[in-house]
Design a protein around this motif. Structure first.
Motif, PDB file in Angstrom:
ATOM      1  N   GLU A  66       0.793  -1.223   0.000  1.00 13.94           N
ATOM      2  CA  GLU A  66       0.000   0.000   0.000  1.00 13.94           C
ATOM      3  C   GLU A  66       0.830   1.280   0.000  1.00 13.94           C
ATOM      4  O   GLU A  66       0.507   2.222  -0.741  1.00 13.94           O
ATOM      5  N   PRO A  67       1.902   1.377   0.794  1.00 15.91           N
ATOM      6  CA  PRO A  67       2.645   2.646   0.850  1.00 15.91           C
ATOM      7  C   PRO A  67       3.316   3.067  -0.458  1.00 15.91           C
ATOM      8  O   PRO A  67       3.709   4.223  -0.606  1.00 15.91           O
ATOM      9  N   VAL A  68       3.475   2.108  -1.392  1.00 19.45           N
ATOM     10  CA  VAL A  68       4.199   2.438  -2.619  1.00 19.45           C
ATOM     11  C   VAL A  68       3.315   2.429  -3.858  1.00 19.45           C
ATOM     12  O   VAL A  68       3.776   2.742  -4.959  1.00 19.45           O
ATOM     13  N   LYS A  69       2.046   2.101  -3.682  1.00 19.60           N
ATOM     14  CA  LYS A  69       1.145   2.044  -4.833  1.00 19.60           C
ATOM     15  C   LYS A  69       1.079   3.388  -5.526  1.00 19.60           C
ATOM     16  O   LYS A  69       0.962   4.431  -4.890  1.00 19.60           O
ATOM     17  N   GLY A  70       1.167   3.337  -6.844  1.00 21.60           N
ATOM     18  CA  GLY A  70       1.103   4.568  -7.622  1.00 21.60           C
ATOM     19  C   GLY A  70       2.441   5.272  -7.762  1.00 21.60           C
ATOM     20  O   GLY A  70       2.568   6.206  -8.563  1.00 21.60           O
ATOM     21  N   ARG A  71       3.436   4.836  -7.005  1.00 16.89           N
ATOM     22  CA  ARG A  71       4.757   5.458  -7.077  1.00 16.89           C
ATOM     23  C   ARG A  71       5.826   4.502  -7.578  1.00 16.89           C
ATOM     24  O   ARG A  71       6.765   4.917  -8.280  1.00 16.89           O
ATOM     25  N   PHE A  72       5.723   3.238  -7.230  1.00 16.78           N
ATOM     26  CA  PHE A  72       6.710   2.232  -7.624  1.00 16.78           C
ATOM     27  C   PHE A  72       6.138   1.324  -8.709  1.00 16.78           C
ATOM     28  O   PHE A  72       4.923   1.068  -8.744  1.00 16.78           O
ATOM     29  N   SER A  73       7.038   0.814  -9.537  1.00 13.81           N
ATOM     30  CA  SER A  73       6.627  -0.110 -10.587  1.00 13.81           C
ATOM     31  C   SER A  73       7.673  -1.210 -10.729  1.00 13.81           C
ATOM     32  O   SER A  73       8.857  -0.925 -10.902  1.00 13.81           O
ATOM     33  N   ILE A  74       7.214  -2.457 -10.663  1.00 16.31           N
ATOM     34  CA  ILE A  74       8.117  -3.604 -10.804  1.00 16.31           C
ATOM     35  C   ILE A  74       7.960  -4.198 -12.193  1.00 16.31           C
ATOM     36  O   ILE A  74       6.851  -4.255 -12.740  1.00 16.31           O
ATOM     37  N   SER A  75       9.078  -4.592 -12.772  1.00 11.30           N
ATOM     38  CA  SER A  75       9.019  -5.243 -14.078  1.00 11.30           C
ATOM     39  C   SER A  75      10.141  -6.274 -14.157  1.00 11.30           C
ATOM     40  O   SER A  75      11.145  -6.170 -13.458  1.00 11.30           O
ATOM     41  N   ARG A  76       9.921  -7.265 -14.994  1.00 12.50           N
ATOM     42  CA  ARG A  76      10.909  -8.337 -15.111  1.00 12.50           C
ATOM     43  C   ARG A  76      11.164  -8.654 -16.578  1.00 12.50           C
ATOM     44  O   ARG A  76      10.214  -8.805 -17.352  1.00 12.50           O
ATOM     45  N   SER A  77      12.439  -8.733 -16.943  1.00 13.86           N
ATOM     46  CA  SER A  77      12.816  -9.184 -18.271  1.00 13.86           C
ATOM     47  C   SER A  77      13.428 -10.569 -18.122  1.00 13.86           C
ATOM     48  O   SER A  77      14.559 -10.707 -17.662  1.00 13.86           O
ATOM     49  N   ASN A  78      12.672 -11.584 -18.514  1.00 16.50           N
ATOM     50  CA  ASN A  78      13.198 -12.946 -18.402  1.00 16.50           C
ATOM     51  C   ASN A  78      14.322 -13.196 -19.403  1.00 16.50           C
ATOM     52  O   ASN A  78      15.252 -13.947 -19.136  1.00 16.50           O
ATOM     53  N   ASP A  79      14.254 -12.547 -20.546  1.00 13.64           N
ATOM     54  CA  ASP A  79      15.311 -12.714 -21.554  1.00 13.64           C
ATOM     55  C   ASP A  79      16.643 -12.193 -21.036  1.00 13.64           C
ATOM     56  O   ASP A  79      17.674 -12.816 -21.208  1.00 13.64           O
ATOM     57  N   LYS A  80      16.594 -11.018 -20.404  1.00 16.49           N
ATOM     58  CA  LYS A  80      17.814 -10.422 -19.884  1.00 16.49           C
ATOM     59  C   LYS A  80      18.146 -10.910 -18.478  1.00 16.49           C
ATOM     60  O   LYS A  80      19.230 -10.635 -17.962  1.00 16.49           O
ATOM     61  N   ARG A  81      17.212 -11.596 -17.871  1.00 19.01           N
ATOM     62  CA  ARG A  81      17.367 -12.061 -16.495  1.00 19.01           C
ATOM     63  C   ARG A  81      17.601 -10.868 -15.561  1.00 19.01           C
ATOM     64  O   ARG A  81      18.559 -10.840 -14.777  1.00 19.01           O
ATOM     65  N   ILE A  82      16.755  -9.847 -15.673  1.00 18.42           N
ATOM     66  CA  ILE A  82      16.848  -8.677 -14.807  1.00 18.42           C
ATOM     67  C   ILE A  82      15.470  -8.327 -14.270  1.00 18.42           C
ATOM     68  O   ILE A  82      14.485  -8.303 -15.013  1.00 18.42           O
ATOM     69  N   LEU A  83      15.424  -8.031 -12.989  1.00 17.92           N
ATOM     70  CA  LEU A  83      14.217  -7.548 -12.328  1.00 17.92           C
ATOM     71  C   LEU A  83      14.448  -6.082 -11.993  1.00 17.92           C
ATOM     72  O   LEU A  83      15.516  -5.719 -11.495  1.00 17.92           O
ATOM     73  N   TYR A  84      13.449  -5.236 -12.277  1.00 18.97           N
ATOM     74  CA  TYR A  84      13.590  -3.806 -12.035  1.00 18.97           C
ATOM     75  C   TYR A  84      12.583  -3.329 -10.993  1.00 18.97           C
ATOM     76  O   TYR A  84      11.518  -3.903 -10.823  1.00 18.97           O
ATOM     77  N   LEU A  85      12.958  -2.228 -10.345  1.00 22.98           N
ATOM     78  CA  LEU A  85      12.005  -1.510  -9.504  1.00 22.98           C
ATOM     79  C   LEU A  85      12.177  -0.025  -9.793  1.00 22.98           C
ATOM     80  O   LEU A  85      13.197   0.573  -9.435  1.00 22.98           O
ATOM     81  N   GLN A  86      11.209   0.532 -10.497  1.00 23.50           N
ATOM     82  CA  GLN A  86      11.213   1.970 -10.771  1.00 23.50           C
ATOM     83  C   GLN A  86      10.526   2.656  -9.601  1.00 23.50           C
ATOM     84  O   GLN A  86       9.372   2.339  -9.284  1.00 23.50           O
ATOM     85  N   MET A  87      11.220   3.577  -8.976  1.00 22.55           N
ATOM     86  CA  MET A  87      10.690   4.265  -7.806  1.00 22.55           C
ATOM     87  C   MET A  87      10.593   5.761  -8.102  1.00 22.55           C
ATOM     88  O   MET A  87      11.609   6.406  -8.360  1.00 22.55           O
ATOM     89  N   ASN A  88       9.385   6.288  -8.093  1.00 21.81           N
ATOM     90  CA  ASN A  88       9.149   7.703  -8.344  1.00 21.81           C
ATOM     91  C   ASN A  88       8.582   8.383  -7.107  1.00 21.81           C
ATOM     92  O   ASN A  88       8.055   7.731  -6.214  1.00 21.81           O
ATOM     93  N   ASN A  89       8.685   9.695  -7.088  1.00 20.78           N
ATOM     94  CA  ASN A  89       8.143  10.475  -5.984  1.00 20.78           C
ATOM     95  C   ASN A  89       8.580   9.903  -4.635  1.00 20.78           C
ATOM     96  O   ASN A  89       7.752   9.656  -3.747  1.00 20.78           O
ATOM     97  N   LEU A  90       9.878   9.718  -4.496  1.00 23.84           N
ATOM     98  CA  LEU A  90      10.409   9.094  -3.285  1.00 23.84           C
ATOM     99  C   LEU A  90      10.214   9.978  -2.061  1.00 23.84           C
ATOM    100  O   LEU A  90      10.255  11.225  -2.151  1.00 23.84           O
TER     101      LEU A  90
END
Length: 122
Positions: free
Chosen positions: A60-84
């Motif tokens: 709940e505290p990060v909804k609307g501000r953080f975004s998680i994404s995963r690239s299985n091809d690149k084997r990388i998991l991301y966390l985009q954090m906005n409005n920190l």
């Protein structure tokens, strides 16, 4: 499995950061992955989850501000954090579990990275 996080830094309130977690050692993709964080003298808590079926879940505290994404091809998991915010200050960890659904319970995960520090100043 081996997980390696990067991208932590010190930023001011309102700033953005993108964390990444490389999981190149996984020859078989983990079922679920997630980002967790732990502030001093606090328990580790779930932040954002990436399920094997492509679903994402946010605390709940990060909804609307953080975004998680995963690239299985690149084997990388991301966390985009906005409005920190200062309350986002913590060490952020990447976690993976070979089998099972993505959950906010750290005990369900069998692999962890070393963590990357995020500090947000007001």
């Amino acid at each position: 499995g081996h997980l390696l996080e990067a991208g932590g830094s010190s930023v001011q309130t309102g700033g953005s950061l993108r964390l990444s977690c490389a999981f190149s050692a996984y020859t078989i993709l983990p079922s679920s992955m997630g980002w967790f964080r732990q502030a001093p003298e606090k328990e580790r808590e779930g932040v954002a989850l990436s399920g094997g079926d492509g679903t994402t879940t946010y605390a709940e505290p990060v909804k609307g501000r953080f975004s998680i994404s995963r690239s299985n091809d690149k084997r990388i998991l991301y966390l985009q954090m906005n409005n920190l915010k200062p309350e986002d200050t913590a060490k952020y960890y990447c976690a993976a579990r070979r089998f099972g659904q993505a959950t906010m319970n750290p005990q369900d995960y069998d692999s962890w990275g070393q963590g990357t520090q995020v500090t947000v100043s007001s």
